[in-house]
Motif scaffolding. Structure first.
Motif, PDB file in Angstrom:
ATOM      1  N   SER A 131      56.978  22.471  79.344  1.00 28.44           N
ATOM      2  CA  SER A 131      57.883  23.307  78.205  1.00 28.44           C
ATOM      3  C   SER A 131      56.975  24.365  77.754  1.00 28.44           C
ATOM      4  CB  SER A 131      58.383  22.250  77.229  1.00 28.44           C
ATOM      5  OG  SER A 131      59.178  21.521  77.596  1.00 28.44           O
ATOM      6  N   PHE A 132      55.693  24.143  77.329  1.00 29.21           N
ATOM      7  CA  PHE A 132      54.725  25.032  76.901  1.00 29.21           C
ATOM      8  C   PHE A 132      54.552  26.236  77.794  1.00 29.21           C
ATOM      9  CE2 PHE A 132      52.378  22.023  73.667  1.00 29.21           C
ATOM     10  CZ  PHE A 132      53.456  21.955  73.047  1.00 29.21           C
ATOM     11  N   ALA A 133      54.394  25.787  78.962  1.00 28.12           N
ATOM     12  CA  ALA A 133      54.045  26.822  80.117  1.00 28.12           C
ATOM     13  C   ALA A 133      55.051  27.975  80.178  1.00 28.12           C
ATOM     14  CB  ALA A 133      53.627  26.185  81.311  1.00 28.12           C
ATOM     15  N   GLU A 134      56.400  27.020  80.439  1.00 28.76           N
ATOM     16  CA  GLU A 134      57.786  27.870  80.662  1.00 28.76           C
ATOM     17  C   GLU A 134      57.869  28.958  79.360  1.00 28.76           C
ATOM     18  OE1 GLU A 134      60.680  24.991  81.167  1.00 28.76           O
ATOM     19  OE2 GLU A 134      59.989  24.444  82.859  1.00 28.76           O
ATOM     20  N   ALA A 135      57.520  28.402  78.199  1.00 26.23           N
ATOM     21  CA  ALA A 135      57.633  29.215  77.155  1.00 26.23           C
ATOM     22  C   ALA A 135      56.763  30.636  77.156  1.00 26.23           C
ATOM     23  CB  ALA A 135      57.641  28.444  75.832  1.00 26.23           C
ATOM     24  N   THR A 136      55.649  30.475  77.649  1.00 25.72           N
ATOM     25  CA  THR A 136      54.671  31.499  77.630  1.00 25.72           C
ATOM     26  C   THR A 136      54.339  32.263  78.659  1.00 25.72           C
ATOM     27  OG1 THR A 136      52.848  29.961  78.301  1.00 25.72           O
ATOM     28  CG2 THR A 136      53.375  30.046  75.756  1.00 25.72           C
ATOM     29  N   GLY A 137      54.739  31.816  79.822  1.00 24.90           N
ATOM     30  CA  GLY A 137      54.852  32.501  81.007  1.00 24.90           C
ATOM     31  C   GLY A 137      53.261  33.223  81.393  1.00 24.90           C
ATOM     32  N   GLU A 138      53.416  34.391  81.748  1.00 24.47           N
ATOM     33  CA  GLU A 138      52.008  35.089  81.974  1.00 24.47           C
ATOM     34  C   GLU A 138      51.213  35.235  80.847  1.00 24.47           C
ATOM     35  OE1 GLU A 138      52.699  39.600  81.798  1.00 24.47           O
ATOM     36  OE2 GLU A 138      54.432  38.960  82.672  1.00 24.47           O
ATOM     37  N   TYR A 139      51.434  34.860  79.552  1.00 23.87           N
ATOM     38  CA  TYR A 139      50.570  35.012  78.392  1.00 23.87           C
ATOM     39  C   TYR A 139      50.005  33.522  78.211  1.00 23.87           C
ATOM     40  CZ  TYR A 139      52.808  39.181  77.256  1.00 23.87           C
ATOM     41  OH  TYR A 139      53.589  40.558  77.428  1.00 23.87           O
ATOM     42  N   TRP A 140      50.112  32.505  79.475  1.00 23.90           N
ATOM     43  CA  TRP A 140      49.592  31.153  79.286  1.00 23.90           C
ATOM     44  C   TRP A 140      48.089  31.096  79.045  1.00 23.90           C
ATOM     45  CZ3 TRP A 140      50.926  26.908  77.845  1.00 23.90           C
ATOM     46  CH2 TRP A 140      50.192  25.676  78.249  1.00 23.90           C
ATOM     47  N   THR A 141      47.441  32.146  79.493  1.00 19.86           N
ATOM     48  CA  THR A 141      46.003  32.256  79.282  1.00 19.86           C
ATOM     49  C   THR A 141      45.610  31.941  77.724  1.00 19.86           C
ATOM     50  OG1 THR A 141      45.718  33.831  80.999  1.00 19.86           O
ATOM     51  CG2 THR A 141      43.888  33.609  79.764  1.00 19.86           C
ATOM     52  N   ILE A 142      46.665  32.463  76.969  1.00 18.86           N
ATOM     53  CA  ILE A 142      46.138  32.586  75.476  1.00 18.86           C
ATOM     54  C   ILE A 142      46.293  31.195  75.001  1.00 18.86           C
ATOM     55  CG2 ILE A 142      47.086  33.258  73.066  1.00 18.86           C
ATOM     56  CD1 ILE A 142      47.936  35.664  74.524  1.00 18.86           C
ATOM     57  N   PHE A 143      47.252  30.175  75.673  1.00 20.51           N
ATOM     58  CA  PHE A 143      47.664  28.925  74.999  1.00 20.51           C
ATOM     59  C   PHE A 143      46.844  27.621  76.023  1.00 20.51           C
ATOM     60  CE2 PHE A 143      50.963  31.851  73.922  1.00 20.51           C
ATOM     61  CZ  PHE A 143      50.884  31.834  72.689  1.00 20.51           C
ATOM     62  N   ALA A 144      46.329  27.891  77.230  1.00 20.47           N
ATOM     63  CA  ALA A 144      45.997  27.180  77.910  1.00 20.47           C
ATOM     64  C   ALA A 144      45.108  26.105  77.445  1.00 20.47           C
ATOM     65  CB  ALA A 144      45.177  27.620  79.190  1.00 20.47           C
ATOM     66  N   SER A 145      44.103  26.471  76.464  1.00 24.79           N
ATOM     67  CA  SER A 145      43.029  25.693  76.073  1.00 24.79           C
ATOM     68  C   SER A 145      43.577  24.574  74.975  1.00 24.79           C
ATOM     69  CB  SER A 145      41.898  26.347  75.301  1.00 24.79           C
ATOM     70  OG  SER A 145      42.642  27.096  74.165  1.00 24.79           O
ATOM     71  N   PHE A 146      44.791  25.000  74.321  1.00 27.31           N
ATOM     72  CA  PHE A 146      45.263  23.969  73.371  1.00 27.31           C
ATOM     73  C   PHE A 146      46.071  23.099  74.015  1.00 27.31           C
ATOM     74  CE2 PHE A 146      44.818  28.281  70.993  1.00 27.31           C
ATOM     75  CZ  PHE A 146      44.448  27.703  69.625  1.00 27.31           C
ATOM     76  N   LEU A 147      46.461  23.195  75.020  1.00 32.26           N
ATOM     77  CA  LEU A 147      47.343  22.049  75.913  1.00 32.26           C
ATOM     78  C   LEU A 147      46.049  21.105  76.248  1.00 32.26           C
ATOM     79  CD1 LEU A 147      49.601  20.702  77.093  1.00 32.26           C
ATOM     80  CD2 LEU A 147      49.334  21.999  79.312  1.00 32.26           C
ATOM     81  N   GLY A 148      45.120  21.544  76.512  1.00 31.96           N
ATOM     82  CA  GLY A 148      43.932  20.719  76.826  1.00 31.96           C
ATOM     83  C   GLY A 148      43.265  19.933  75.653  1.00 31.96           C
TER      84      GLY A 148
END
Length: 529
Positions: free
Chosen positions: A415-432
């Motif tokens: 759900s996080f990935a779908e919401a951010t799309g190509e901007y996922w780089t900004i949020f990827a570390s927070f999923l970790g």
């Protein structure tokens, strides 16, 4: 609804632990486990045998963190009662009485090295009590230890989060090396800021400014060799970087380089070389055993991980109980499911090195039989509350992982990935970081979310190695708010019911870490890779 019910237990847990009159973790976590259990049975319709097997698996798995906590408490109680801690406190005061020097040597460089050798939350458990023995307040030391122990974590326990955490993705050796290289680069930039934020929990901004030269000498003496080694190896960056940084930090502190002069308020009695050597003997033995048993070039690591079955017993419907030649105790096919759980008696850093070190050191320090009994009995008592907290945490985690690609954890990640799309780089570390928050491990976070991160990178066209590096960085920065680590360091320092207060403080540097990771990923890495 699936997303709401997946996120709800985590939100409720955070609320229960940070609200006014917060619940202690040993109460909140078992209740949250019950909430997740009800969601699995009622909404997801998980069959009772799968749920029961996961609960049984969690009870076996909890032996790993709880025995590490017991071992750390035992070691620290021995150090106190034997007088080793008091001698080290006096000696460190003679190196340099400046509190910033002491915090950087023990809380940063020493912990950096221990993380490289062992992981499992061991650095905070060993370094924090030494700092409390020097007179620093326990609660603030816990916060500093958690925040400091972030930069080396992706290469902790000789690189386990990197080479084992991403193992199921079947990546090429060159890809794993590139992930390690990018991970170290991001961590190195974070190291410019994060240790300062950790120091701020204990010392004033003015003291930090006055000692900034030494602080950065200590930081860079760990980080530069760490970063350089990560370009060619993903097992030893933290261990080697920490060892070099520790020796360099002690040298700089001894010479007073970059440090403001302060009055020595410690006991002015000088300690002899023999006293210091004796006081350092348990810690030196501990580190030596850790390194010897974790180097792949030596035979001991393979022996301690030998899974060849030695004996096997069928325990009815509960499953098959096996003991391997490496003394790995396993419960397999629990309740006729494919779920297994195991405990590596020799490899988990509990019996070896903590208990063995204490047993060897007791006659060296001539500790009496009654005091030895007090050390062991007191250590057992101190692990009771952490045990309930960790059982709750692991049952919660196991149940949230039920369902494979449709598990509660994967629903959150997708759900996080779908919401951010190509901007996922900004949020990827927070999923970790989310993965580390509830699993208690950078390795488990990488195992859990590595596939989500990889598929997100492929769908959005982002660099797979960069996104996985951000996942690994996130799992490391999540150590600051990870329930298991907070429970462990609080238990070792005998801090009661302060988990929520600790999270409120440590979440700020964690967010800053994530922002630094995103900025480096968007600006610096495209220029270098």
């Amino acid at each position: 609804m699936a997303l709401f019910l997946s996120i709800f237990p985590i939100v409720l847990l955070i609320y229960l632990m940070v609200k006014r009159n917060a619940l202690p973790s040993y109460v909140a976590l078992p209740w949250i486990a019950v909430v997740v259990l009800m969601i699995q049975l009622v909404f997801f319709g998980t069959d009772i045998s799968t749920v029961s097997a996961n609960i049984a698996s969690a009870i076996v798995a909890v032996q790993t963190p709880i025995t590490v906590i017991f071992g750390a408490i035992l070691f620290n109680r021995f150090s106190e009662i034997s007088g080793a801690t008091d001698t080290l406190r006096k000696w460190l005061g003679t190196i340099n009485p400046n509190p910033v020097a002491q915090l950087m040597i023990i809380g940063w460089a020493f912990a950096f090295m221990i993380e490289g050798a062992s992981g499992f939350g061991t650095p905070a458990a060993i370094a924090a009590p030494i700092l409390v023995g020097l007179g620093f307040p326990a609660l603030r030391v816990a916060m500093l230890a958690l925040v400091m122990n972030s930069v080396p974590v992706s290469f902790g326990a000789v690189g386990t989060p990197t080479w084992f955490g991403f193992g199921p993705l079947n990546l090429a050796e060159s890809q794993i090396l590139e992930i390690g290289s990018m991970t170290a680069l991001i961590h190195s930039f974070a190291a410019i800021v994060i240790p300062l934020m950790a120091l701020r929990f204990i010392v004033s901004g003015k003291e930090i400014r006055q000692n900034l030269g030494f602080i950065y000498l200590s930081i860079f003496s760990c980080v530069i060799p760490y970063f350089l080694l990560a370009q060619v190896n993903y097992e030893f960056p933290a261990l080697v970087g920490g060892a070099i940084g520790l020796l360099a930090s002690i040298f700089f502190a001894n010479k007073g380089i970059g440090l403001a002069k302060v009055e020595n308020t410690l006991d002015n009695k000088t300690t002899t070389f023999g006293e210091v050597a004796k006081a350092l003997f348990p810690t030196g033995l501990l580190i030596a055993i850790l390194i010897v048993t974790r180097l792949q070039q030596l035979p001991f690591k393979a022996m301690m991980n030998d899974a060849t079955t030695w004996m096997s017993v069928q325990l009815g419907s509960l499953g098959t109980f096996e003991v391997s030649q490496g003394l790995i105790f396993s419960l397999k096919n629990i309740f006729d499911t494919s779920i297994n759980a195991s405990y590596k008696l020799l490899y988990v850093p509990a019996l070896i090195p903590f208990v063995v070190t204490v047993l060897i050191a007791i006659p060296v320090f001539a500790v009496s039989g009654s005091k030895t009994k007090d050390i062991f009995v007191g250590s057992f008592k101190q692990t009771k509350n952490p045990f309930f907290a960790l059982v709750g945490a692991l049952i919660m985690v196991n149940l949230m992982l039920v369902g494979g690609d449709n598990s509660m954890v994967k629903i959150i990640g997708k759900s996080f990935a779908e919401a951010t799309g190509e901007y996922w780089t900004i949020f990827a570390s927070f999923l970790g970081a989310v993965g580390a928050f509830f699993s208690g491990s950078n390795t488990v976070s990488n195992l859990t979310f590595g596939s989500v991160q990889l598929s997100t990178a492929e769908i959005t066209g982002l660099s797979a190695t960069l996104v996985l590096a951000l996942q690994s960085v996130g799992g490391a920065m999540g150590n600051m708010v990870c329930i298991n680590n907070i429970v462990a360091v609080s238990s070792v320092l005998n801090i009661n019911n302060q988990e929520g207060a600790i999270i409120k403080k440590t979440v700020v540097p964690m967010i800053v870490y994530g922002i630094i990771a995103a900025v480096v990923a968007l600006t610096v890495i495209p220029m270098l890779y």
